[in-house]
Design an enzyme around this catalytic site. Structure first.
Site, PDB file in Angstrom:
ATOM      1  N   ASP A  17       0.889  -1.286   0.110  1.00 48.48           N
ATOM      2  CA  ASP A  17      -0.081   0.055   0.004  1.00 48.48           C
ATOM      3  C   ASP A  17       0.994   1.157   0.227  1.00 48.48           C
ATOM      4  O   ASP A  17       0.728   2.199  -0.644  1.00 48.48           O
ATOM      5  CB  ASP A  17      -0.753   0.299   1.384  1.00 48.48           C
ATOM      6  CG  ASP A  17      -2.394   1.099   1.003  1.00 48.48           C
ATOM      7  OD1 ASP A  17      -2.099   1.583   0.207  1.00 48.48           O
ATOM      8  OD2 ASP A  17      -3.093   0.507   1.847  1.00 48.48           O
ATOM      9  N   HIS A 208      -7.845  -1.122   9.184  1.00 44.90           N
ATOM     10  CA  HIS A 208      -7.089  -0.601   8.059  1.00 44.90           C
ATOM     11  C   HIS A 208      -7.102   1.223   7.819  1.00 44.90           C
ATOM     12  O   HIS A 208      -8.078   1.376   6.847  1.00 44.90           O
ATOM     13  CB  HIS A 208      -6.690  -1.549   6.579  1.00 44.90           C
ATOM     14  CG  HIS A 208      -6.141  -1.337   5.378  1.00 44.90           C
ATOM     15  ND1 HIS A 208      -5.359  -1.658   5.217  1.00 44.90           N
ATOM     16  CD2 HIS A 208      -6.638  -0.232   4.454  1.00 44.90           C
ATOM     17  CE1 HIS A 208      -4.757  -1.422   3.969  1.00 44.90           C
ATOM     18  NE2 HIS A 208      -5.813   0.491   3.403  1.00 44.90           N
ATOM     19  N   HIS A 210      -6.331   4.861   6.560  1.00 44.43           N
ATOM     20  CA  HIS A 210      -5.671   5.631   6.095  1.00 44.43           C
ATOM     21  C   HIS A 210      -5.816   7.196   7.322  1.00 44.43           C
ATOM     22  O   HIS A 210      -6.606   6.920   7.866  1.00 44.43           O
ATOM     23  CB  HIS A 210      -5.795   5.915   4.741  1.00 44.43           C
ATOM     24  CG  HIS A 210      -5.730   5.062   3.669  1.00 44.43           C
ATOM     25  ND1 HIS A 210      -4.461   4.578   3.174  1.00 44.43           N
ATOM     26  CD2 HIS A 210      -5.782   3.374   3.398  1.00 44.43           C
ATOM     27  CE1 HIS A 210      -4.334   3.735   2.437  1.00 44.43           C
ATOM     28  NE2 HIS A 210      -4.787   2.806   2.644  1.00 44.43           N
ATOM     29  N   CYS A 241      -3.814   5.523  -1.769  1.00 44.64           N
ATOM     30  CA  CYS A 241      -4.512   4.709  -3.641  1.00 44.64           C
ATOM     31  C   CYS A 241      -4.001   5.336  -4.686  1.00 44.64           C
ATOM     32  O   CYS A 241      -4.831   6.089  -4.458  1.00 44.64           O
ATOM     33  CB  CYS A 241      -5.621   3.766  -2.617  1.00 44.64           C
ATOM     34  SG  CYS A 241      -6.737   2.818  -4.222  1.00 44.64           S
ATOM     35  N   ASN A 250      -1.521   4.945   5.373  1.00 46.77           N
ATOM     36  CA  ASN A 250      -1.905   4.280   5.834  1.00 46.77           C
ATOM     37  C   ASN A 250      -1.367   4.893   7.479  1.00 46.77           C
ATOM     38  O   ASN A 250      -0.287   5.916   7.703  1.00 46.77           O
ATOM     39  CB  ASN A 250      -1.512   2.871   6.305  1.00 46.77           C
ATOM     40  CG  ASN A 250      -1.988   1.662   5.036  1.00 46.77           C
ATOM     41  OD1 ASN A 250      -2.497   2.013   4.201  1.00 46.77           O
ATOM     42  ND2 ASN A 250      -3.928   1.899   5.954  1.00 46.77           N
TER      43      ASN A 250
HETATM   44  P1  HMG Z   1      -9.068  -5.253 -16.223  1.00 45.41           P
HETATM   45  O1  HMG Z   1      -8.671  -5.049 -16.700  1.00 45.41           O
HETATM   46  O2  HMG Z   1     -10.914  -5.443 -15.814  1.00 45.41           O
HETATM   47  O3  HMG Z   1      -8.849  -7.055 -16.190  1.00 45.41           O
HETATM   48  O4  HMG Z   1      -8.823  -5.237 -15.090  1.00 45.41           O
HETATM   49  P2  HMG Z   1      -9.277  -7.705 -17.611  1.00 45.41           P
HETATM   50  O5  HMG Z   1      -9.745  -9.476 -17.682  1.00 45.41           O
HETATM   51  O6  HMG Z   1     -10.004  -7.268 -18.995  1.00 45.41           O
HETATM   52  O7  HMG Z   1      -7.848  -8.214 -18.468  1.00 45.41           O
HETATM   53  C1  HMG Z   1      -7.577  -6.497 -19.213  1.00 45.41           C
HETATM   54  C2  HMG Z   1      -6.414  -6.446 -19.024  1.00 45.41           C
HETATM   55  O8  HMG Z   1      -5.284  -7.353 -17.688  1.00 45.41           O
HETATM   56  C3  HMG Z   1      -6.109  -8.409 -19.656  1.00 45.41           C
HETATM   57  O9  HMG Z   1      -4.639  -7.452 -20.595  1.00 45.41           O
HETATM   58  C4  HMG Z   1      -4.945  -9.323 -18.926  1.00 45.41           C
HETATM   59  O10 HMG Z   1      -4.388 -10.206 -18.855  1.00 45.41           O
HETATM   60  C5  HMG Z   1      -4.499  -8.379 -17.449  1.00 45.41           C
HETATM   61  P3  HMG Z   1      -4.319  -7.618 -22.599  1.00 45.41           P
HETATM   62  O11 HMG Z   1      -4.842  -8.769 -22.914  1.00 45.41           O
HETATM   63  O12 HMG Z   1      -5.272  -6.613 -22.298  1.00 45.41           O
HETATM   64  O13 HMG Z   1      -2.716  -7.507 -22.193  1.00 45.41           O
HETATM   65  N1  HMG Z   1      -4.774  -8.712 -16.325  1.00 45.41           N
HETATM   66  C6  HMG Z   1      -3.456  -8.744 -15.691  1.00 45.41           C
HETATM   67  N2  HMG Z   1      -2.524  -8.404 -16.025  1.00 45.41           N
HETATM   68  C7  HMG Z   1      -1.486  -8.829 -14.772  1.00 45.41           C
HETATM   69  N3  HMG Z   1      -2.520  -9.253 -13.246  1.00 45.41           N
HETATM   70  C8  HMG Z   1      -3.642  -9.517 -13.326  1.00 45.41           C
HETATM   71  C9  HMG Z   1      -4.254  -9.201 -14.511  1.00 45.41           C
HETATM   72  N4  HMG Z   1      -5.502  -8.566 -14.067  1.00 45.41           N
HETATM   73  C10 HMG Z   1      -6.059  -8.815 -16.014  1.00 45.41           C
HETATM   74  N5  HMG Z   1      -4.211  -9.573 -12.220  1.00 45.41           N
HETATM   75  C11 HMG Z   1      -8.046  -5.315 -12.430  1.00 45.41           C
HETATM   76  C12 HMG Z   1      -9.403  -5.250 -13.875  1.00 45.41           C
HETATM   77  C13 HMG Z   1      -8.026  -5.817 -10.928  1.00 45.41           C
HETATM   78  C14 HMG Z   1      -6.432  -6.786 -13.136  1.00 45.41           C
HETATM   79  C15 HMG Z   1      -7.362  -4.447 -13.062  1.00 45.41           C
HETATM   80  O14 HMG Z   1      -8.377  -3.209 -12.653  1.00 45.41           O
HETATM   81  C16 HMG Z   1      -6.174  -3.418 -11.838  1.00 45.41           C
HETATM   82  O15 HMG Z   1      -4.881  -4.573 -11.935  1.00 45.41           O
HETATM   83  N6  HMG Z   1      -6.728  -2.323 -10.817  1.00 45.41           N
HETATM   84  C17 HMG Z   1      -5.396  -2.607  -9.739  1.00 45.41           C
HETATM   85  C18 HMG Z   1      -5.816  -2.066  -8.681  1.00 45.41           C
HETATM   86  C19 HMG Z   1      -4.870  -2.093  -7.746  1.00 45.41           C
HETATM   87  O16 HMG Z   1      -3.999  -2.594  -7.242  1.00 45.41           O
HETATM   88  N7  HMG Z   1      -5.671  -0.735  -7.123  1.00 45.41           N
HETATM   89  C20 HMG Z   1      -4.965  -1.011  -5.158  1.00 45.41           C
HETATM   90  C21 HMG Z   1      -4.527  -1.756  -4.438  1.00 45.41           C
HETATM   91  S1  HMG Z   1      -6.130  -1.587  -3.708  1.00 45.41           S
HETATM   92  C22 HMG Z   1      -6.285  -0.800  -2.201  1.00 45.41           C
HETATM   93  O17 HMG Z   1      -4.959   0.350  -2.693  1.00 45.41           O
HETATM   94  C23 HMG Z   1      -6.774  -0.563  -1.410  1.00 45.41           C
HETATM   95  C24 HMG Z   1      -6.323  -1.567   0.403  1.00 45.41           C
HETATM   96  O18 HMG Z   1      -5.598  -0.255   0.253  1.00 45.41           O
HETATM   97  C25 HMG Z   1      -7.528  -1.202   1.005  1.00 45.41           C
HETATM   98  C26 HMG Z   1      -8.097   0.193   1.616  1.00 45.41           C
HETATM   99  O19 HMG Z   1      -7.078   0.948   1.598  1.00 45.41           O
HETATM  100  O20 HMG Z   1      -8.806   0.869   1.242  1.00 45.41           O
HETATM  101  C27 HMG Z   1      -6.090  -3.034  -0.104  1.00 45.41           C
HETATM  102 MG    MG Z   2      -4.384   0.832   1.888  1.00 42.86          MG
END
Ligand code: HMG
Ligand code: MG
Length: 303
Positions: A17, A208, A210, A241, A250
């Protein structure tokens, strides 16, 4: 007087994060060294990285390299985020101890963060949870925006209960109640926790928070009053994020540990070594630790 837990379990989410939002690249070697310093300071749970799309979050594109470079310490749980089967399949080769599926109590945040609705996210998570459990990997569920959302504003506790029930339904073992943008205040946070406690027990719910509005410590205290004893925090207060603009990191692990130790609550963490870990990463990023406690202790050392 409230009876507080005697011991608190912390997960440092700094390497994930904390570093997922950094503008300039942080080499894998620095992330690995940071993780080592955290485990040396006594952290027994570390959220190392995420297996998400490198197009969405390039900062975590070195996930496998970071995991491969760890000199793992016995008794430490290394967790990684996996939003779908593609992420899980990539993650499993890195042998995480725990995977984290991450959903949101807000529809708009779910769409922005993981490109699908809450219901669709649960459909994507279900096979991930099933595969992880079959492989003997622990499963956590992060629940974003449990008090407020950058797109929808205030979030009702009933939305949190809805998500918690869905997480429980697919077999998630424990959940994080996240205040993604740090807008929560103690009573609101308690309501989000109570909504979650309808479906998970006290040992399965973590806070969790922030610290955008400086409420993370009071929110932690309010959680402790309910008996919550698992929390996430970020070394040197790193982070934010990418899909929650303006939200800061956080609560700093140093600040949390100082408060807990001051209350006589055990964490197993050495605050001095923790401060050094925070200085290490802050020096790399060329800034001061975003932790009042770290800065105070640095000044005390210098004086
Ligand atoms: P999408 O575009 O809907 O996925 O993304 P898709 O299934 O349609 O695939 C599109 C492309 O992405 C394809 O590649 C897939 O292979 C690739 P292309 O054919 O175009 O070359 N793909 C991936 N590549 C690597 N790893 C994967 C993956 N899945 C698909 N897992 C997806 C959906 C979830 C992947 C996208 O929206 C994404 O990566 N989002 C990032 C989300 C993120 O990391 N956010 C930050 C973390 S959450 C957070 O910080 C909150 C937390 O701390 C709690 C809080 O504080 O609230 C946890
Ligand atoms: Mg977070």
């Amino acid at each position: 007087m409230a009876r507080y837990p005697q011991r608190v379990q912390l997960i440092d989410v700094g390497p994930r994060d904390g570093l997922q939002n950094e503008k300039s690249p942080v080499p894998a070697a620095v992330k690995i060294e940071l993780t080592h310093r955290l485990q040396d300071a006594g952290l027994t749970e570390i959220e190392v990285t995420s297996f998400v799309s490198p197009k969405w979050v390039p900062q975590m594109g070195d996930n496998a390299e970071v995991m491969a470079g760890l000199a793992r310490k016995a008794g430490v749980r290394y967790s990684v985020l996996t939003p779908n089967m593609k992420g899980y399949e990539a993650a499993v080769a890195s042998q995480p101890d725990e995977i984290v599926v991450f959903g949101a109590a807000s529809e708009a945040f779910s769409q922005r963060n993981i490109n699908c609705s809450i219901a669709e996210s649960i459909e994507r998570f279900a096979p991930v949870v099933e595969a992880a459990k079959a492989a003997g990997i622990a499963v956590r569920g992060a629940m974003s925006c449990t008090v407020g959302c950058p797109y929808e504003g205030e979030i009702a506790p009933s939305r949190v209960a809805y998500l918690a029930e869905l997480m429980k339904g697919i077999g998630v073992e424990r959940v994080d109640v996240a205040d993604t943008i740090g807008v929560g205040t103690p009573i609101k946070v308690q309501k989000a926790l109570e909504a979650t406690l309808q479906y998970f027990n006290l040992d399965q719910v973590s806070g969790h928070f922030h610290d955008t509005y400086g409420q993370a410590l009071p929110n932690t205290l309010a959680s402790l009053e309910l008996g919550i004893w698992n929390f996430q925090s970020s070394i040197a207060g790193l982070g934010g994020c990418p899909y929650a603009k303006g939200a800061t990191g956080n609560v700093a692990t140093e600040d949390l540990v100082y408060m807990l130790h001051g209350m006589g609550i055990e964490t197993g963490i050495d605050l001095d070594k923790l401060v050094d870990a925070g200085i290490y990463i802050s020096d790399f990023l060329q800034r001061k630790p975003n932790s009042r406690v770290a800065v105070a202790l640095m000044n005390k050392r210098a004086g």
